[in-house]
Motif scaffolding. Structure first.
Motif, PDB file in Angstrom:
ATOM      1  N   TRP A 450       0.819  -1.214   0.000  1.00 47.18           N
ATOM      2  CA  TRP A 450       0.000   0.000   0.000  1.00 47.18           C
ATOM      3  C   TRP A 450       0.853   1.265   0.000  1.00 47.18           C
ATOM      4  O   TRP A 450       0.447   2.291  -0.554  1.00 47.18           O
ATOM      5  CB  TRP A 450      -0.953  -0.002   1.191  1.00 47.18           C
ATOM      6  N   ARG A 451       2.045   1.210   0.578  1.00 48.52           N
ATOM      7  CA  ARG A 451       2.900   2.400   0.580  1.00 48.52           C
ATOM      8  C   ARG A 451       3.456   2.705  -0.814  1.00 48.52           C
ATOM      9  O   ARG A 451       3.834   3.838  -1.098  1.00 48.52           O
ATOM     10  CB  ARG A 451       4.067   2.208   1.548  1.00 48.52           C
ATOM     11  N   ARG A 452       3.530   1.695  -1.670  1.00 46.67           N
ATOM     12  CA  ARG A 452       4.090   1.889  -3.015  1.00 46.67           C
ATOM     13  C   ARG A 452       3.083   2.498  -3.983  1.00 46.67           C
ATOM     14  O   ARG A 452       3.466   3.134  -4.954  1.00 46.67           O
ATOM     15  CB  ARG A 452       4.551   0.533  -3.571  1.00 46.67           C
ATOM     16  N   ASN A 453       1.808   2.281  -3.771  1.00 47.52           N
ATOM     17  CA  ASN A 453       0.796   2.715  -4.727  1.00 47.52           C
ATOM     18  C   ASN A 453       0.779   4.239  -4.819  1.00 47.52           C
ATOM     19  O   ASN A 453       0.588   4.930  -3.816  1.00 47.52           O
ATOM     20  CB  ASN A 453      -0.582   2.200  -4.308  1.00 47.52           C
ATOM     21  N   GLY A 454       0.965   4.751  -6.047  1.00 45.52           N
ATOM     22  CA  GLY A 454       0.957   6.195  -6.219  1.00 45.52           C
ATOM     23  C   GLY A 454       1.201   6.587  -7.665  1.00 45.52           C
ATOM     24  O   GLY A 454       1.464   5.736  -8.535  1.00 45.52           O
ATOM     25  N   PHE A 455       1.138   7.873  -7.939  1.00 46.74           N
ATOM     26  CA  PHE A 455       1.340   8.391  -9.294  1.00 46.74           C
ATOM     27  C   PHE A 455       2.039   9.740  -9.220  1.00 46.74           C
ATOM     28  O   PHE A 455       2.035  10.427  -8.190  1.00 46.74           O
ATOM     29  CB  PHE A 455       0.007   8.534 -10.032  1.00 46.74           C
ATOM     30  N   ALA A 456       2.650  10.109 -10.361  1.00 44.27           N
ATOM     31  CA  ALA A 456       3.272  11.421 -10.522  1.00 44.27           C
ATOM     32  C   ALA A 456       3.014  11.903 -11.935  1.00 44.27           C
ATOM     33  O   ALA A 456       2.938  11.097 -12.874  1.00 44.27           O
ATOM     34  CB  ALA A 456       4.772  11.357 -10.236  1.00 44.27           C
ATOM     35  N   VAL A 457       2.891  13.202 -12.094  1.00 45.59           N
ATOM     36  CA  VAL A 457       2.593  13.800 -13.389  1.00 45.59           C
ATOM     37  C   VAL A 457       3.747  14.712 -13.778  1.00 45.59           C
ATOM     38  O   VAL A 457       4.200  15.528 -12.972  1.00 45.59           O
ATOM     39  CB  VAL A 457       1.273  14.603 -13.351  1.00 45.59           C
ATOM     40  N   THR A 458       4.235  14.548 -15.010  1.00 52.04           N
ATOM     41  CA  THR A 458       5.248  15.431 -15.557  1.00 52.04           C
ATOM     42  C   THR A 458       4.676  16.157 -16.769  1.00 52.04           C
ATOM     43  O   THR A 458       3.515  15.936 -17.152  1.00 52.04           O
ATOM     44  CB  THR A 458       6.506  14.648 -15.964  1.00 52.04           C
ATOM     45  N   GLY A 459       5.490  16.972 -17.386  1.00 57.29           N
ATOM     46  CA  GLY A 459       5.003  17.709 -18.542  1.00 57.29           C
ATOM     47  C   GLY A 459       4.720  16.848 -19.748  1.00 57.29           C
ATOM     48  O   GLY A 459       3.975  17.258 -20.637  1.00 57.29           O
TER      49      GLY A 459
END
Length: 550
Positions: A450-459
């Protein structure tokens, strides 16, 4: 009848009038030069029928076939009937292959590749070059003895969108691939008149040279610094300068774009990665369990009953080892080039901007060596070819994996791409990063990762990470977003979380972020839809050598 979005038109014709020139599906806008494949093609394809017959006879022998099995038949006075049957099957197979060869022709137009084939049911296929996704050259084991190859064009349109032209001489396949990639890139390739060809004395099978090459940004200008820019620039420019027409005559020259090697996978590392795979561990555990049962019970029937499962797992591991043998990655003005295979060699060319999604994956057994596997989604790849064609790097170090990623996505749109990539590969909610992660209350749904689940947005892209035992980082360029979705099960609704999905083309990469806060998931869906529309509007032309708006 027509699939303009997929770039492939398919016309089925039945009956004796299927090949008439006045057929409405017949392309008449161009003066096409229809060509046949190599005359040895029936001999290469006919072996498949003989091989299938031998396999069937072998199965009958194992199952106690006629006259007590194949061995009993060979040892009897009727041994000659086996060879007569094989000869008859071979004649039928080769005879059908000869008819199929005579009815198979192809032609290269300015913007389209045409293929006719079929004996009873005539089929005519047209592939648009502006929708070209990849060009592959395949060389099976039997074809290798004759120096023949099969060229396959994959277009955006599903698993049945490819056109296979085979078999051709190796040099002819290379030249045809170069011509198709040049036309798909937007270069104007002149056709050589027979009289002109006689006067210029071209090399047999050579492809006419380019007349014009519109200026514009080429893919090698954006390659990440891990690949030497000066080497790629030298590869992109002809040694003798641009080819200019003289008095309206164009001398045929090879259009094969030079390539710069990037990396290769050592055989020892490939073998070690297969040994450390989950399939190998499962196979060893299963074999040991069967051996223990046989020793305890004394029943050898258990071993014979488990033989199909062992053969299946062993075949998968053998196929993976032979298919990824001698894996090489190179870069050229045409895009990323891959070459691999032991029994069947494959040479793939993925033009710029054709990769829909990228996945970097690492199993727990590879963590000590920090090895990663890179897979991609390419429109057109799928079905039986998905496992073989969707691998960008079978096994490599972190540096090699990020280098390969930079070949298909040179610019992430951030100042420090390495930091955000490392956070996606190893980070979790306890490390400081730009990733939006799942909340603590989701640990009941996913107590390990659960700690790994995530997202990031770049250009330029959306990055999604997940998994603890098997770490996964998916990278999707904004302009390649097909559609978006949210899913929420009963427990997720109770906890106020939802899973976010990016729908890509068919392939091994299925981008997803599980168990995000419902508000974060809804906001991501709305903003990503806007980013996708904006990125598609600003994307360059499908023909990557043409100027924007030119």
């Amino acid at each position: 009848m027509s699939t303009p979005e997929g770039g492939l038109d398919k016309i089925d014709q039945h009956g004796a009038d299927a090949g008439r020139q006045d057929d409405p599906g017949q392309p008449e806008a161009e003066n096409l030069d229809w060509r046949r494949v190599h005359p040895v093609t029936p001999l290469v394809r006919g072996w498949a029928v003989v091989g299938a017959a031998i396999v069937i006879l072998g199965q009958q022998s194992l199952d106690g076939g006629p006259r007590g099995g194949l061995i009993a038949l060979i040892s009897s006075e009727y041994w000659w009937t086996l060879f007569v049957a094989l000869a008859a099957i071979a004649l039928v197979g080769w005879g059908y292959s000869v008819l199929a060869w005579r009815m198979t022709t192809y032609a290269i137009g300015e913007d389209t590749v045409h293929l006719r084939r079929g004996i009873l049911f005539r089929q005519q296929r047209h592939a648009r070059l502006d929708r070209l996704q990849s060009v592959d050259i395949r060389q099976p084991l039997v074809a290798r003895f004759f120096g023949l190859c099969e060229l396959t064009l994959e277009t955006a349109g599903g698993t049945d969108s490819g056109i296979a032209i085979g078999f051709l001489k190796g040099s002819d396949a290379d030249e045809l691939r170069a011509e198709l990639l040049a036309r798909a890139a937007g270069l104007k390739v002149a056709r050589t008149d027979p009289a002109v060809a006689a006067r210029t004395q071209p090399v047999p099978g050579a492809v006419p040279g380019p007349v014009t090459a519109p200026a514009g940004t080429t893919p090698q200008d954006q390659v990440h610094d891990t690949v030497p820019r000066d080497a790629i620039q030298d590869a992109a420019e002809p040694a003798d300068g641009p080819q200019a027409p003289l008095d309206g005559l164009v001398a045929p020259v090879s259009l094969e774009a030079p390539q710069v090697p990037v990396l290769s996978v050592p055989l020892g590392r490939l073998i070690a990665s297969v040994v450390r795979s989950g399939a190998m561990i499962t196979l060893v555990v299963w074999a040991l369990a069967v051996l223990v049962v046989v020793i305890v019970t004394g029943e050898f029937a258990v071993m014979s009953a488990s033989l199909p499962a062992v053969l299946g797992a062993g075949g998968y591991l053998f196929g993976r080892l032979t298919g990824e043998f001698d894996f090489r990655v190179a870069i050229s003005p045409d895009g990323v080039r891959l070459r691999h295979g032991m029994l069947e060699t494959r040479s793939q060319t993925i033009p710029p901007g054709r990769v829909q999604a990228v996945r970097l994956v690492q199993s727990v057994l590879w963590r000590g060596r920090d090895w990663w596997r890179v897979q991609v989604n390419v429109a057109g790849y799928g079905g039986e070819s998905e496992e073989k064609n969707s691998v960008l790097l079978p096994v490599g170090t972190r540096e090699e994996a990020l280098t390969v990623l930079s070949l298909v996505l040179p610019d992430l749109g951030v100042d420090e791409p390495r930091r955000i990539l490392d956070a996606g590969l190893d980070g979790d909610s306890r490390t400081e990063s730009s990733y939006v992660t799942a909340s603590r209350r989701t640990r009941i749904l996913d107590p390990v990762a659960w700690r790994r689940n995530g997202f990031a947005v770049t250009g330029r892209a959306l990055l999604m990470r997940r998994g603890r035992m098997v770490k996964i980082l998916d990278v999707v360029p904004h302009e390649r977003t097909q559609s978006l979705g949210l899913s929420q099960g009963p427990w997720q609704r109770r906890l106020g979380v939802a899973s976010f999905q990016v729908h890509s083309t068919q392939g091994p990469v299925q981008p997803e972020v599980p168990h995000l806060d419902a508000a974060d998931a809804a906001q991501l869906m709305a903003e990503q839809a806007m980013r996708a529309r904006t990125a598609r509007a600003a994307a360059g032309p499908e023909r990557w050598m043409e100027r924007q708006g030119g």
